[in-house]
Design a protein around this motif. Structure first.
Motif, mmCIF file in Angstrom:
data_model
loop_
_atom_site.group_PDB
_atom_site.id
_atom_site.type_symbol
_atom_site.label_atom_id
_atom_site.label_comp_id
_atom_site.label_asym_id
_atom_site.label_seq_id
_atom_site.Cartn_x
_atom_site.Cartn_y
_atom_site.Cartn_z
ATOM 1 N N ILE A 1 -44.668 -85.294 5.654
ATOM 2 C CA ILE A 1 -45.578 -84.431 6.422
ATOM 3 C C ILE A 1 -46.824 -85.196 6.848
ATOM 4 O O ILE A 1 -47.243 -85.130 8.012
ATOM 5 N N ILE A 2 -47.416 -85.938 5.918
ATOM 6 C CA ILE A 2 -48.615 -86.723 6.242
ATOM 7 C C ILE A 2 -48.294 -87.758 7.315
ATOM 8 O O ILE A 2 -49.051 -87.936 8.273
ATOM 9 N N SER A 3 -47.158 -88.429 7.176
ATOM 10 C CA SER A 3 -46.759 -89.436 8.160
ATOM 11 C C SER A 3 -46.525 -88.817 9.530
ATOM 12 O O SER A 3 -46.859 -89.420 10.555
ATOM 13 N N LEU A 4 -45.953 -87.625 9.556
ATOM 14 C CA LEU A 4 -45.717 -86.952 10.836
ATOM 15 C C LEU A 4 -47.026 -86.487 11.472
ATOM 16 O O LEU A 4 -47.193 -86.559 12.687
ATOM 17 N N ILE A 5 -47.944 -86.015 10.655
ATOM 18 C CA ILE A 5 -49.230 -85.541 11.178
ATOM 19 C C ILE A 5 -50.036 -86.691 11.778
ATOM 20 O O ILE A 5 -50.622 -86.555 12.857
#
Length: 184
Positions: free
Chosen positions: A169-173
């Motif tokens: 999720i952090i990488s996608l954000i």
């Protein structure tokens, strides 16, 4: 070899992982100082230390994207950042806990095993219903055979499993790619 660790994609998360590990160790020591009896146990306040990991992953991904990537960060860079932070912090924490329960206060480990065994006995009915009597007996034997060195791998395994979705999720954000190459 030194040049390998000088790359920002590795150097920055290693620094963040070391800081995160230090913060988690301080959190562990604070819980111990305040007399939390089951410092190592899953049901205690200890799993809340994962918040340090998530904050470090977010802050490091943001920093890397802004200052190193100049506003651009690929998904794989974000995942690398998150997992390097996770592995280093978990290993530092695991080794510290191992040294703590072997050198400073072995009673913490004894209390941990007793709490874990009590939890398993209290949850016996649902465990047997789901896995069977033989699996329950094996689980209790495995708990009794746990050594302090197992805490290192336990810490790494738990934190790695907890990191899968937050890292993605952090990488996608924070992911932002330069599409000018595709669309001139």
């Amino acid at each position: 070899m030194i040049n390998f660790f000088a790359q920002p994609l590795l150097r920055i998360p290693l620094i963040a992982g070391a800081i995160t590990g230090g913060l988690v160790i301080l959190y562990f020591l604070a819980l111990y100082a305040f007399g939390v009896e089951s410092v190592l146990y899953v049901r205690s306040l200890r799993p809340l230390d994962f918040g340090f990991y998530v904050i470090a992953m977010i802050a490091t991904s943001w920093y890397y994207r802004k200052y190193v990537g100049k506003g651009i960060m690929h998904l794989w860079e974000g995942l690398t950042i998150c997992y390097v932070i996770n592995v280093l912090a978990a290993l530092l924490t695991g080794w510290f806990i191992y040294l703590f329960v072997t050198q400073i206060d072995p009673g913490v480990f004894t209390h941990y095993i007793a709490d874990l065994r009590e939890f398993q006995v209290n949850d016996k009915a649902s465990f047997i219903k789901q896995f069977g009597e033989e699996a329950f007996v094996k689980q209790l034997a495995k708990t009794e055979a746990t050594q302090p060195g197992d805490l290192i791998w336990d810490e790494l395994l738990k934190k790695t499993l907890m990191t899968v979705f937050p890292a993605l999720i952090i990488s996608l954000i924070f992911r932002k790619q330069d599409y000018s190459i595709i669309n001139p």
